[in-house]
Scaffold this motif. Structure first.
Motif, PDB file in Angstrom:
ATOM      1  N   ILE A  80       1.019  -1.152   0.183  1.00 27.43           N
ATOM      2  CA  ILE A  80       0.253   0.127   0.024  1.00 27.43           C
ATOM      3  C   ILE A  80       0.573   1.247  -0.356  1.00 27.43           C
ATOM      4  CG2 ILE A  80      -1.898   1.358   1.185  1.00 27.43           C
ATOM      5  CD1 ILE A  80      -2.858  -1.539   0.020  1.00 27.43           C
ATOM      6  N   VAL A  81       1.059   1.669  -1.070  1.00 28.92           N
ATOM      7  CA  VAL A  81       1.772   2.666  -0.671  1.00 28.92           C
ATOM      8  C   VAL A  81       0.899   4.703  -1.040  1.00 28.92           C
ATOM      9  CG1 VAL A  81       3.555   4.172  -2.672  1.00 28.92           C
ATOM     10  CG2 VAL A  81       3.413   1.857  -2.979  1.00 28.92           C
ATOM     11  N   GLU A  82       0.729   5.496  -0.462  1.00 28.19           N
ATOM     12  CA  GLU A  82       0.884   6.433  -0.284  1.00 28.19           C
ATOM     13  C   GLU A  82       1.549   7.766  -1.090  1.00 28.19           C
ATOM     14  OE1 GLU A  82      -1.007   9.964   3.102  1.00 28.19           O
ATOM     15  OE2 GLU A  82       0.689   8.210   3.904  1.00 28.19           O
ATOM     16  N   ARG A  83       0.782   8.720  -2.382  1.00 28.35           N
ATOM     17  CA  ARG A  83       1.607   9.556  -2.772  1.00 28.35           C
ATOM     18  C   ARG A  83       2.138  11.103  -2.008  1.00 28.35           C
ATOM     19  NH1 ARG A  83       3.374   8.979  -6.897  1.00 28.35           N
ATOM     20  NH2 ARG A  83       2.378   7.866  -8.007  1.00 28.35           N
ATOM     21  N   THR A  84       2.900  11.384  -2.632  1.00 25.33           N
ATOM     22  CA  THR A  84       3.798  12.590  -1.340  1.00 25.33           C
ATOM     23  C   THR A  84       4.508  13.564  -2.032  1.00 25.33           C
ATOM     24  OG1 THR A  84       5.759  11.832  -2.254  1.00 25.33           O
ATOM     25  CG2 THR A  84       4.606  10.321   0.414  1.00 25.33           C
ATOM     26  N   THR A  85       4.053  14.328  -1.683  1.00 30.93           N
ATOM     27  CA  THR A  85       5.190  15.256  -2.285  1.00 30.93           C
ATOM     28  C   THR A  85       5.552  16.383  -1.337  1.00 30.93           C
ATOM     29  OG1 THR A  85       4.193  17.932  -3.202  1.00 30.93           O
ATOM     30  CG2 THR A  85       3.225  17.258  -1.140  1.00 30.93           C
ATOM     31  N   LEU A  86       6.330  17.501  -1.991  1.00 35.01           N
ATOM     32  CA  LEU A  86       7.487  18.099  -1.320  1.00 35.01           C
ATOM     33  C   LEU A  86       7.152  19.547  -0.677  1.00 35.01           C
ATOM     34  CD1 LEU A  86      10.205  17.296  -3.810  1.00 35.01           C
ATOM     35  CD2 LEU A  86       9.959  15.904  -1.742  1.00 35.01           C
ATOM     36  N   ASP A  87       7.273  19.865   0.541  1.00 38.64           N
ATOM     37  CA  ASP A  87       6.757  21.037   0.518  1.00 38.64           C
ATOM     38  C   ASP A  87       8.961  21.366   0.920  1.00 38.64           C
ATOM     39  OD1 ASP A  87       9.393  21.086   2.717  1.00 38.64           O
ATOM     40  OD2 ASP A  87       8.205  19.675   4.419  1.00 38.64           O
ATOM     41  N   GLY A  88       8.518  22.808   1.317  1.00 33.65           N
ATOM     42  CA  GLY A  88       9.570  24.071   1.159  1.00 33.65           C
ATOM     43  C   GLY A  88      10.831  23.844   1.598  1.00 33.65           C
ATOM     44  N   GLU A  89      11.045  22.553   2.332  1.00 29.90           N
ATOM     45  CA  GLU A  89      12.227  22.802   2.200  1.00 29.90           C
ATOM     46  C   GLU A  89      13.048  21.099   2.184  1.00 29.90           C
ATOM     47  OE1 GLU A  89      12.507  22.442   6.944  1.00 29.90           O
ATOM     48  OE2 GLU A  89      12.398  24.921   6.786  1.00 29.90           O
ATOM     49  N   LEU A  90      12.174  20.375   1.139  1.00 29.81           N
ATOM     50  CA  LEU A  90      12.522  19.228   0.336  1.00 29.81           C
ATOM     51  C   LEU A  90      12.394  18.416   1.121  1.00 29.81           C
ATOM     52  CD1 LEU A  90      15.460  20.475  -2.441  1.00 29.81           C
ATOM     53  CD2 LEU A  90      12.982  20.551  -2.653  1.00 29.81           C
ATOM     54  N   ARG A  91      11.300  17.932   1.871  1.00 30.55           N
ATOM     55  CA  ARG A  91      11.189  17.043   2.892  1.00 30.55           C
ATOM     56  C   ARG A  91       9.666  16.035   2.279  1.00 30.55           C
ATOM     57  NH1 ARG A  91      11.127  19.904   8.370  1.00 30.55           N
ATOM     58  NH2 ARG A  91       9.524  21.123   7.156  1.00 30.55           N
ATOM     59  N   SER A  92       9.477  15.362   2.438  1.00 29.90           N
ATOM     60  CA  SER A  92       8.654  14.249   2.020  1.00 29.90           C
ATOM     61  C   SER A  92       7.430  14.862   2.979  1.00 29.90           C
ATOM     62  CB  SER A  92       8.712  12.693   1.075  1.00 29.90           C
ATOM     63  OG  SER A  92       8.494  12.602   2.645  1.00 29.90           O
ATOM     64  N   VAL A  93       6.051  14.522   2.575  1.00 28.26           N
ATOM     65  CA  VAL A  93       4.757  15.155   3.012  1.00 28.26           C
ATOM     66  C   VAL A  93       3.439  13.963   2.218  1.00 28.26           C
ATOM     67  CG1 VAL A  93       3.089  16.492   3.678  1.00 28.26           C
ATOM     68  CG2 VAL A  93       5.613  17.327   3.627  1.00 28.26           C
ATOM     69  N   ALA A  94       3.352  13.897   3.113  1.00 31.59           N
ATOM     70  CA  ALA A  94       1.380  12.462   2.423  1.00 31.59           C
ATOM     71  C   ALA A  94       0.946  13.310   2.047  1.00 31.59           C
ATOM     72  CB  ALA A  94       1.556  11.556   3.712  1.00 31.59           C
TER      73      ALA A  94
END
Length: 433
Positions: free
Chosen positions: A280-294
């Motif tokens: 089971i995989v959750e899509r992420t995006t990057l925040d302003g500090e290039l950390r992954s965010v669910a």
């Protein structure tokens, strides 16, 4: 005379021994102590079997081992055959060069299901490590998931995708070669929590995927940043991302195996009826500090084999201060306690290349020289030998290792440099007769 014990005979251990010889000449004795009967550590059991040019560095280590002031003391386990305290009493300096051979845990539901393995185990399996020779990974299903975006993940994906002919000249373990030949895996999915600009893959290793006989790497062009952003990357990284762009632009060739790069993808669970069947995989995006965010968006990737390539840690040793958060020995620039030091991954954590361990070894020898002076006339190797005889330890010397090496070369399949013995008993039998 200075007496130095180095625990571990991988790159960090050998570079430390080399540095000690250069710094102290014939006024030092170095014992390289290893729990296995064979030397070279990561070179033998970590470097991919189809990367023989990298393994050639072992010839440099061999010259160190053949010095009259260096001994290989194989098949001796610290904690079983001798303690850190005993070594400290026998040697002026004890250097931990044990590497980081343990997998960092994959802390998600289902990570304990059959079919989920760490990269240390999987890489050890195809490299013939005695601890993992019996792994028997499930290769019958069509889908495999590799978690991670570093070179180890690339190694695993490449090994899963090659034809038998492409292993010519490699020293892949025979049991792994046979299992991979019968593999049913036709889709390898590489999961990375962040995007193409955050990978830890070097250009050479990434570029190899574009030349596989039966497998094609696939990258979704929508995952790639604007090409202009590549200019901000350092040159090696820019070249790596260039390979990803080439993969995205290459038309589908109809090859039977695909290696799919799934970026912005975080595994959150592994499910199945008594064994791994899907991730089971959750899509992420990057925040302003290039950390992954669910993002909350999830989807399913079918897989009967899941290989976690998320990093390694150094196993603790009783009585040695340890940083559990970082998975390494607690140290200040290589010093742990008076007379006790660490180098390589045991000091820094699993970062850098094989060559990164060389300055580590030289730096810690400078510390040793400043700390111990001319030495304290401790018993050194003679004292260790007495202790091991009393405990009936079956010590393997470098001469014994050369017999093992010759026997492995003699039993190699056509074109291969060696066929490794994959059990300690076989190694000892070949070396000690």
């Amino acid at each position: 005379m200075r007496h130095v014990a180095v625990i571990g005979s991988g790159p960090a251990g050998f570079y430390t021994a080399e540095a000690a010889l250069k710094a102290f000449g014939d006024q030092v004795c170095v014992d390289l102590i290893d729990r296995l009967p064979v030397p070279y550590g990561l070179i033998r059991f970590g470097v991919a079997p189809d990367h023989q040019s990298i393994k050639a560095v072992s010839r440099r280590y061999e010259q160190v081992a053949l010095s009259p002031n260096v001994r290989f003391v194989g098949n001796v386990c610290v904690g079983r055959d001798v303690s850190i305290e005993e070594l400290h009493a026998l040697y002026d300096a004890v250097v931990l060069a044990t590497g980081a051979p343990a997998d960092r845990p994959l802390d998600i539901p289902g990570s304990d299901l059959p079919g989920v393995v760490g990269s240390a185990a999987f890489v050890g399996w195809y490299n013939g490590h005695p601890d993992f020779a019996e792994l028997d990974p499930p290769l019958g299903g069509p889908g495999a998931v590799v978690i991670g975006n570093g070179n180890v993940a690339l190694d695993v994906a490449r090994i899963l995708s090659k034809t038998r002919a492409e292993f010519a000249g490699s020293d892949i373990a025979g049991h792994a070669l046979e299992a991979l030949q019968d593999s049913g895996v036709v889709r390898v999915t590489l999961l990375g929590r962040r995007g193409p600009h955050q990978i830890a893959m070097t250009p050479k290793e990434l570029g190899e995927l574009g030349h596989l006989e039966r497998a094609q790497p696939l990258v979704d062009a929508a995952d790639l940043p604007d090409p202009g952003a590549d200019a901000l990357l350092e040159p090696g990284m820019r070249k790596s991302v260039g390979h990803l762009r080439e993969f995205a632009a290459t038309p589908t060739a109809g090859k039977p195996v695909t290696i799919e790069f799934d970026f912005f993808a975080m595994p959150v669970a592994i499910e199945g009826d008594g064994k791994a069947e899907r991730v089971i995989v959750e899509r992420t995006t990057l925040d302003g500090e290039l950390r992954s965010v669910a993002t909350g968006e999830t989807y399913v990737v079918p897989a009967s084999l899941v290989v976690s390539c998320i990093g390694y840690k150094t196993p603790p040793i009783e009585g040695v201060p340890y940083e559990h958060g970082r998975g390494r020995f607690a140290n200040s620039d290589g010093r742990i306690l008076p007379g006790l030091y660490c180098v390589g991954w045991a000091r820094r954590g699993p970062t850098g290349t094989i060559g990164t361990n060389r300055p580590d070894g030289y730096a810690v020898v400078e510390l040793i020289g400043a700390d111990i002076g001319e030495g304290a006339n401790k018993a050194g190797p003679a004292g260790l030998d007495r202790l091991l005889r009393e405990r009936d330890a079956r010590v393997v010397t470098f001469t014994d290792w050369q017999k093992i090496e010759a026997a492995e070369a003699a039993r190699a399949r056509s074109g291969a440099p060696r066929e490794k013995f994959v059990s300690i008993d076989e190694m000892i039998a070949a070396g000690l007769g």
